[in-house]
Design a protein around this motif. Structure first.
Motif, PDB file in Angstrom:
ATOM      1  N   LYS A   1      47.142  71.977  35.753  1.00  0.00           N
ATOM      2  CA  LYS A   1      46.587  70.815  36.434  1.00  0.00           C
ATOM      3  C   LYS A   1      45.784  71.233  37.661  1.00  0.00           C
ATOM      4  N   ASN A   2      46.328  72.188  38.428  1.00  0.00           N
ATOM      5  CA  ASN A   2      45.616  72.673  39.610  1.00  0.00           C
ATOM      6  C   ASN A   2      44.319  73.372  39.235  1.00  0.00           C
ATOM      7  N   GLU A   3      44.360  74.134  38.117  1.00  0.00           N
ATOM      8  CA  GLU A   3      43.149  74.810  37.655  1.00  0.00           C
ATOM      9  C   GLU A   3      42.080  73.807  37.275  1.00  0.00           C
ATOM     10  N   GLN A   4      42.495  72.724  36.585  1.00  0.00           N
ATOM     11  CA  GLN A   4      41.535  71.712  36.187  1.00  0.00           C
ATOM     12  C   GLN A   4      40.945  71.007  37.398  1.00  0.00           C
ATOM     13  N   GLN A   5      41.818  70.694  38.374  1.00  0.00           N
ATOM     14  CA  GLN A   5      41.326  70.046  39.585  1.00  0.00           C
ATOM     15  C   GLN A   5      40.391  70.968  40.357  1.00  0.00           C
ATOM     16  N   SER A   6      40.700  72.249  40.397  1.00  0.00           N
ATOM     17  CA  SER A   6      39.840  73.207  41.085  1.00  0.00           C
ATOM     18  C   SER A   6      38.490  73.324  40.393  1.00  0.00           C
ATOM     19  N   ALA A   7      38.532  73.329  39.061  1.00  0.00           N
ATOM     20  CA  ALA A   7      37.277  73.428  38.306  1.00  0.00           C
ATOM     21  C   ALA A   7      36.401  72.221  38.571  1.00  0.00           C
ATOM     22  N   ASN A   8      37.015  71.019  38.609  1.00  0.00           N
ATOM     23  CA  ASN A   8      36.241  69.817  38.901  1.00  0.00           C
ATOM     24  C   ASN A   8      35.701  69.857  40.324  1.00  0.00           C
ATOM     25  N   GLY A   9      36.527  70.377  41.245  1.00  0.00           N
ATOM     26  CA  GLY A   9      36.083  70.440  42.623  1.00  0.00           C
ATOM     27  C   GLY A   9      34.962  71.441  42.835  1.00  0.00           C
ATOM     28  N   MET A  10      34.903  72.486  42.003  1.00  0.00           N
ATOM     29  CA  MET A  10      33.880  73.515  42.135  1.00  0.00           C
ATOM     30  C   MET A  10      32.602  73.180  41.372  1.00  0.00           C
ATOM     31  N   LEU A  11      32.586  72.073  40.610  1.00  0.00           N
ATOM     32  CA  LEU A  11      31.418  71.707  39.835  1.00  0.00           C
ATOM     33  C   LEU A  11      30.257  71.378  40.759  1.00  0.00           C
ATOM     34  N   ASP A  12      29.143  72.079  40.597  1.00  0.00           N
ATOM     35  CA  ASP A  12      27.946  71.810  41.388  1.00  0.00           C
ATOM     36  C   ASP A  12      27.122  70.782  40.635  1.00  0.00           C
ATOM     37  N   ILE A  13      27.235  69.506  41.014  1.00  0.00           N
ATOM     38  CA  ILE A  13      26.575  68.449  40.267  1.00  0.00           C
ATOM     39  C   ILE A  13      25.078  68.420  40.495  1.00  0.00           C
ATOM     40  N   THR A  14      24.566  69.223  41.433  1.00  0.00           N
ATOM     41  CA  THR A  14      23.109  69.314  41.596  1.00  0.00           C
ATOM     42  C   THR A  14      22.490  70.216  40.532  1.00  0.00           C
ATOM     43  N   LYS A  15      23.347  70.939  39.786  1.00  0.00           N
ATOM     44  CA  LYS A  15      22.880  71.778  38.680  1.00  0.00           C
ATOM     45  C   LYS A  15      23.354  71.144  37.378  1.00  0.00           C
ATOM     46  N   PRO A  16      22.539  70.294  36.802  1.00  0.00           N
ATOM     47  CA  PRO A  16      22.990  69.481  35.673  1.00  0.00           C
ATOM     48  C   PRO A  16      23.234  70.295  34.402  1.00  0.00           C
ATOM     49  N   THR A  17      24.370  70.038  33.773  1.00  0.00           N
ATOM     50  CA  THR A  17      24.594  70.571  32.435  1.00  0.00           C
ATOM     51  C   THR A  17      23.956  69.590  31.457  1.00  0.00           C
TER      52      THR A  17
ATOM     53  N   VAL B   1      18.433  67.249  42.751  1.00  0.00           N
ATOM     54  CA  VAL B   1      18.707  68.259  41.729  1.00  0.00           C
ATOM     55  C   VAL B   1      18.142  69.607  42.172  1.00  0.00           C
ATOM     56  N   ASP B   2      18.843  70.672  41.840  1.00  0.00           N
ATOM     57  CA  ASP B   2      18.378  72.034  42.100  1.00  0.00           C
ATOM     58  C   ASP B   2      17.122  72.277  41.260  1.00  0.00           C
ATOM     59  N   LYS B   3      15.974  72.384  41.918  1.00  0.00           N
ATOM     60  CA  LYS B   3      14.698  72.461  41.199  1.00  0.00           C
ATOM     61  C   LYS B   3      14.575  73.734  40.367  1.00  0.00           C
ATOM     62  N   ILE B   4      14.942  74.856  40.948  1.00  0.00           N
ATOM     63  CA  ILE B   4      14.822  76.129  40.219  1.00  0.00           C
ATOM     64  C   ILE B   4      15.718  76.109  38.986  1.00  0.00           C
ATOM     65  N   TYR B   5      16.913  75.592  39.162  1.00  0.00           N
ATOM     66  CA  TYR B   5      17.849  75.509  38.039  1.00  0.00           C
ATOM     67  C   TYR B   5      17.291  74.614  36.941  1.00  0.00           C
ATOM     68  N   PHE B   6      16.734  73.460  37.330  1.00  0.00           N
ATOM     69  CA  PHE B   6      16.219  72.532  36.320  1.00  0.00           C
ATOM     70  C   PHE B   6      14.981  73.092  35.619  1.00  0.00           C
ATOM     71  N   ASP B   7      14.136  73.791  36.347  1.00  0.00           N
ATOM     72  CA  ASP B   7      12.951  74.398  35.718  1.00  0.00           C
ATOM     73  C   ASP B   7      13.360  75.305  34.564  1.00  0.00           C
ATOM     74  N   LYS B   8      14.360  76.111  34.777  1.00  0.00           N
ATOM     75  CA  LYS B   8      14.834  77.013  33.727  1.00  0.00           C
ATOM     76  C   LYS B   8      15.483  76.229  32.592  1.00  0.00           C
ATOM     77  N   LEU B   9      16.244  75.199  32.964  1.00  0.00           N
ATOM     78  CA  LEU B   9      16.885  74.358  31.960  1.00  0.00           C
ATOM     79  C   LEU B   9      15.838  73.717  31.050  1.00  0.00           C
ATOM     80  N   PHE B  10      14.772  73.226  31.623  1.00  0.00           N
ATOM     81  CA  PHE B  10      13.706  72.581  30.842  1.00  0.00           C
ATOM     82  C   PHE B  10      12.990  73.600  29.958  1.00  0.00           C
ATOM     83  N   ASP B  11      12.678  74.753  30.520  1.00  0.00           N
ATOM     84  CA  ASP B  11      11.965  75.779  29.755  1.00  0.00           C
ATOM     85  C   ASP B  11      12.793  76.291  28.580  1.00  0.00           C
ATOM     86  N   ASP B  12      14.109  76.400  28.768  1.00  0.00           N
ATOM     87  CA  ASP B  12      14.969  76.977  27.730  1.00  0.00           C
ATOM     88  C   ASP B  12      15.369  75.977  26.652  1.00  0.00           C
ATOM     89  N   TYR B  13      15.153  74.696  26.897  1.00  0.00           N
ATOM     90  CA  TYR B  13      15.601  73.685  25.943  1.00  0.00           C
ATOM     91  C   TYR B  13      14.746  73.721  24.679  1.00  0.00           C
TER      92      TYR B  13
END
Length: 220
Positions: A62-78, A146-158
């Motif tokens: 449970k702590n691992e799951q909560q930590s993972a959610n807390g560490m999620l960088d929502i400015t870098k969209p999956t 949104v993290d622009k550099i991250y999204f640029d790569k996301l768009f190019d790789d899609y």
């Protein structure tokens, strides 16, 4: 007198035999009981340790799951596509509130005030991503800063269907689109310079709509 003494001796011998037998029985009982007690102690200890390990394991997970959610960088969209459905941060349009909370955690606020969107209520995560619900279903998503550099790569790789339109000389809006489900994710630069993502349902005839901006480049 000779007839009296042997009689007494015989009775004493029988009594000794009974005493000896009782002692032997007692010794045997004492030898068996500690073994049973030791077995019970071992089994009880094993069960207690097993229960403790199970509880600790559940707490750790449970702590691992909560930590993972807390560490999620929502400015870098999956972003992903599955069976013609587009997914942003692990959720898609039509999902329930519980599905969103499961994906992003419980660090949210609820905004149920009318903001012109028509939504019944909004889940807001740190003022960065907002999930709009209508009739208990996810209707749209707004992801800000949104993290622009991250999204640029996301768009190019899609490798799915994506395209670019030009709303101005300095701003090329980019899109992910599902022709089968009519889901659209739009990436645009807002006046303050931040990159915003809008995830919505626009219908399957978007590209035939004369009011939609002209597509300058189609990337398959």
């Amino acid at each position: 007198m000779n007839n009296y003494i042997p009689s007494k001796v015989k009775d004493l011998t029988a009594s000794k035999q009974r005493v000896i037998q009782n002692v032997i029985n007692e010794i045997e009982n004492n030898q068996r009981n500690p073994k049973r007690k030791w077995l019970y102690v071992v089994l009880s200890t094993f069960l207690a340790v097993s229960v403790m390990l199970f509880v600790f394991s559940e707490i750790f997970m449970k702590n691992e799951q909560q930590s993972a959610n807390g560490m999620l960088d929502i400015t870098k969209p999956t972003f992903s596509e599955n069976q013609d459905l587009l997914y942003l941060h692990g959720v898609t349009l039509g999902d329930s509130q519980s599905k969103v909370i499961e994906a992003l955690g419980e660090n949210y606020t609820i905004d149920d005030h009318e903001d012109g969107s028509g939504a019944d209520f909004i889940l807001d995560y740190d003022g960065i991503v907002r999930f709009y619900f209508y009739q208990d279903k996810l209707d749209s998503i707004l992801l800000m800063k949104v993290d622009k550099i991250y999204f640029d790569k996301l768009f190019d790789d899609y490798g799915g269907y994506k395209f670019i339109t030009s709303s101005s000389e300095d701003n090329n809006d980019r899109y992910f689109y599902s022709k089968e489900t009519g889901q659209l994710l739009k990436a645009t630069i807002v006046p303050d310079g931040n990159l915003y993502l809008y995830f919505m349902h626009v219908g399957k005839d978007l590209l035939e709509n004369p009011d939609f901006p002209k597509i300058e480049q189609v990337l398959d």
